[in-house]
Scaffold this active site. Structure first.
Site, PDB file in Angstrom:
ATOM      1  N   ASP A  21       0.900  -1.244   0.092  1.00 13.98           N
ATOM      2  CA  ASP A  21       0.002   0.033   0.042  1.00 13.98           C
ATOM      3  C   ASP A  21       1.075   1.196   0.068  1.00 13.98           C
ATOM      4  O   ASP A  21       1.839   1.472   0.350  1.00 13.98           O
ATOM      5  CB  ASP A  21      -0.888  -0.221   1.362  1.00 13.98           C
ATOM      6  CG  ASP A  21      -2.266   1.107   1.251  1.00 13.98           C
ATOM      7  OD1 ASP A  21      -2.339   1.305  -0.248  1.00 13.98           O
ATOM      8  OD2 ASP A  21      -2.894   1.084   2.094  1.00 13.98           O
ATOM      9  N   HIS A  38       2.152   3.556  -9.150  1.00 15.37           N
ATOM     10  CA  HIS A  38       2.074   2.006  -9.279  1.00 15.37           C
ATOM     11  C   HIS A  38       3.368   1.664 -10.156  1.00 15.37           C
ATOM     12  O   HIS A  38       3.675   0.389  -9.835  1.00 15.37           O
ATOM     13  CB  HIS A  38       0.866   1.578  -9.948  1.00 15.37           C
ATOM     14  CG  HIS A  38      -0.310   2.211  -9.258  1.00 15.37           C
ATOM     15  ND1 HIS A  38      -0.485   1.802  -7.878  1.00 15.37           N
ATOM     16  CD2 HIS A  38      -1.493   3.081  -9.504  1.00 15.37           C
ATOM     17  CE1 HIS A  38      -1.885   2.422  -7.716  1.00 15.37           C
ATOM     18  NE2 HIS A  38      -2.262   2.915  -8.603  1.00 15.37           N
ATOM     19  N   LEU A 132      10.771 -20.305  -5.451  1.00 18.97           N
ATOM     20  CA  LEU A 132       9.646 -19.517  -4.622  1.00 18.97           C
ATOM     21  C   LEU A 132       8.479 -19.544  -5.231  1.00 18.97           C
ATOM     22  O   LEU A 132       8.331 -19.413  -6.579  1.00 18.97           O
ATOM     23  CB  LEU A 132      10.229 -17.961  -4.515  1.00 18.97           C
ATOM     24  CG  LEU A 132       9.071 -17.011  -4.104  1.00 18.97           C
ATOM     25  CD1 LEU A 132       9.319 -17.200  -2.629  1.00 18.97           C
ATOM     26  CD2 LEU A 132       9.622 -15.482  -4.542  1.00 18.97           C
ATOM     27  N   ARG A 195      -4.832  -1.896   8.885  1.00 17.92           N
ATOM     28  CA  ARG A 195      -5.947  -2.488   8.640  1.00 17.92           C
ATOM     29  C   ARG A 195      -5.620  -3.637   7.826  1.00 17.92           C
ATOM     30  O   ARG A 195      -4.554  -3.605   6.998  1.00 17.92           O
ATOM     31  CB  ARG A 195      -7.108  -1.578   8.094  1.00 17.92           C
ATOM     32  CG  ARG A 195      -6.894  -0.827   6.899  1.00 17.92           C
ATOM     33  CD  ARG A 195      -8.119  -0.001   6.515  1.00 17.92           C
ATOM     34  NE  ARG A 195      -7.646   0.983   5.464  1.00 17.92           N
ATOM     35  CZ  ARG A 195      -7.353   2.237   5.587  1.00 17.92           C
ATOM     36  NH1 ARG A 195      -7.315   2.771   6.751  1.00 17.92           N
ATOM     37  NH2 ARG A 195      -7.187   3.077   4.322  1.00 17.92           N
TER      38      ARG A 195
HETATM   39  C1  IPE Z   1      -5.496  -2.830  -0.284  1.00 17.73           C
HETATM   40  O1  IPE Z   1      -4.909  -1.299  -0.550  1.00 17.73           O
HETATM   41  C2  IPE Z   1      -5.123  -3.189  -1.753  1.00 17.73           C
HETATM   42  C3  IPE Z   1      -4.225  -3.475  -2.081  1.00 17.73           C
HETATM   43  C4  IPE Z   1      -2.792  -2.926  -1.564  1.00 17.73           C
HETATM   44  C5  IPE Z   1      -4.194  -3.971  -3.612  1.00 17.73           C
HETATM   45  P1  IPE Z   1      -6.374  -0.102  -0.584  1.00 17.73           P
HETATM   46  O2  IPE Z   1      -5.350   0.876  -0.596  1.00 17.73           O
HETATM   47  O3  IPE Z   1      -7.117  -0.707  -1.505  1.00 17.73           O
HETATM   48  O4  IPE Z   1      -6.928  -0.335   1.035  1.00 17.73           O
HETATM   49  P2  IPE Z   1      -7.812   0.623   1.361  1.00 17.73           P
HETATM   50  O5  IPE Z   1      -8.851   0.746   0.755  1.00 17.73           O
HETATM   51  O6  IPE Z   1      -7.138   1.714   2.035  1.00 17.73           O
HETATM   52  O7  IPE Z   1      -8.146  -0.009   2.998  1.00 17.73           O
HETATM   53  C1  IPE Z   2      -1.674   0.228  -3.283  1.00 17.97           C
HETATM   54  O1  IPE Z   2      -1.255   1.649  -3.247  1.00 17.97           O
HETATM   55  C2  IPE Z   2      -1.624  -0.163  -4.482  1.00 17.97           C
HETATM   56  C3  IPE Z   2      -2.985  -0.580  -4.901  1.00 17.97           C
HETATM   57  C4  IPE Z   2      -4.273  -0.605  -4.058  1.00 17.97           C
HETATM   58  C5  IPE Z   2      -3.452  -0.976  -6.191  1.00 17.97           C
HETATM   59  P1  IPE Z   2      -2.674   2.848  -3.401  1.00 17.97           P
HETATM   60  O2  IPE Z   2      -2.920   3.027  -4.740  1.00 17.97           O
HETATM   61  O3  IPE Z   2      -3.806   2.452  -2.367  1.00 17.97           O
HETATM   62  O4  IPE Z   2      -1.829   3.975  -2.459  1.00 17.97           O
HETATM   63  P2  IPE Z   2      -2.563   4.810  -1.731  1.00 17.97           P
HETATM   64  O5  IPE Z   2      -2.876   4.202  -0.609  1.00 17.97           O
HETATM   65  O6  IPE Z   2      -3.514   5.603  -2.547  1.00 17.97           O
HETATM   66  O7  IPE Z   2      -1.260   5.880  -1.017  1.00 17.97           O
HETATM   67 MG    MG Z   3      -4.077   2.475  -0.614  1.00 19.22          MG
END
Ligand code: IPE
Ligand code: IPE
Ligand code: MG
Length: 253
Positions: A21, A38, A132, A195
């Site tokens: 995340d 990303h 792996l 979370r």
């Molecule tokens: C969880 O991240 C899903 C992934 C890392 C792919 P999110 O960024 O979507 O989670 P929330 O919505 O903040 O809980």
């Molecule tokens: C995790 O990073 C990647 C995915 C959920 C696909 P986020 O895109 O959720 O990044 P934040 O949480 O907005 O910083």
């Molecule tokens: Mg996120």
């Protein structure tokens, strides 16, 4: 600097799961588009896959895209899917070279045909690899996974293939996407969020959790080894007392 060789061989987690995340916030902090976050995040995946292989982790499950993530702006969903196709294509030779077996969990049939085809091709190409196990959670929702398992078990009962009393924990285990995998020993989440976001709810019943504020694109081998060392310093008790653990090296028996 922690080197792979400095990681104790004794308590290497068999299965590490990661909620990757913080790509969006990483990009924002640098004045970049979320899609760039990303892109850099995908480079972090490469580093961590290498690091995990080096220290002998057997299963690495990466939460790459949740079922809920489909609700993001279309341009971002498209950017993530394009990246998935690009990365799988570009990295298949390295997966082969490093003996990595790719697998996927989630609603793979919701991926667009091109992404699904590339994914299935690489899963097939790497299926005989014995190093792996790299598992991508794509369009994954733990509640949906459990629901799907419950339905499949209900159908089997209805058809008389099994009796309700045959349903035990291992039967449920075997009905999930993760059927042939051990439960995660260590669950890592980056970006400071505390979370689980619908990830592996059944499977993490006894996992150790490690949260770091580092955004995913900045998570590298070093950060991974720090998490592993933190895990190695813990005592897993599985309901027993500390004294029982020290006198019995196999607490789950
Ligand atoms: C969880 O991240 C899903 C992934 C890392 C792919 P999110 O960024 O979507 O989670 P929330 O919505 O903040 O809980
Ligand atoms: C995790 O990073 C990647 C995915 C959920 C696909 P986020 O895109 O959720 O990044 P934040 O949480 O907005 O910083
Ligand atoms: Mg996120």
């Amino acid at each position: 600097m922690i080197q792979a060789e400095e990681i104790s061989k004794n308590k290497v987690p068999v299965h590490v799961a990661i909620i990757m995340d913080g790509n969006g916030r990483w990009a924002k902090a640098k004045g970049l588009d979320r899609a760039e976050g990303h892109r850099y995040g995908a480079e972090a995946v490469k580093k961590v896959v290498r690091a995990a292989g080096k220290i002998g982790v057997e299963y690495l499950t990466l939460y790459a895209f949740s079922s809920e993530n489909w609700k993001r702006p279309q341009y971002e969903v498209d950017a993530i899917m394009d990246l998935l196709v690009f990365m799988i294509q570009r990295e298949t030779p390295e997966l082969m070279q490093n003996n990595v077996r790719l697998q996927a969990i989630g609603e793979i049939d919701r991926l667009r045909p091109e992404a699904r085809k590339k994914l299935e091709d690489t899963i097939q190409t790497t299926s005989e690899n014995t190093g792996l196990n790299l598992i991508l959670a794509l369009s994954y929702s733990s509640k949906k996974e459990i629901l799907r398992a419950v339905k499949s078990v209900a159908v089997k009962v209805k058809n008389g293939e099994i009796k309700p009393e045959d349903i035990d924990e291992s039967y449920v285990d075997g009905s999930l996407y993760t059927a042939d995998m051990p439960d995660p020993d260590l669950l890592i989440r980056t970006s400071g969020e505390l979370r689980i976001s619908n990830f592996l709810l059944w499977q993490i019943a006894y996992s150790e959790f490690y949260f770091t504020k580092t955004y995913w694109p900045d998570f590298d081998e070093q950060a991974f080894y720090e998490a592993i060392q933190d895990y190695q310093a813990r005592e897993r008790r599985f309901g027993l007392t500390g004294e029982q653990i020290t006198s019995n090296s196999n607490p789950t028996e």
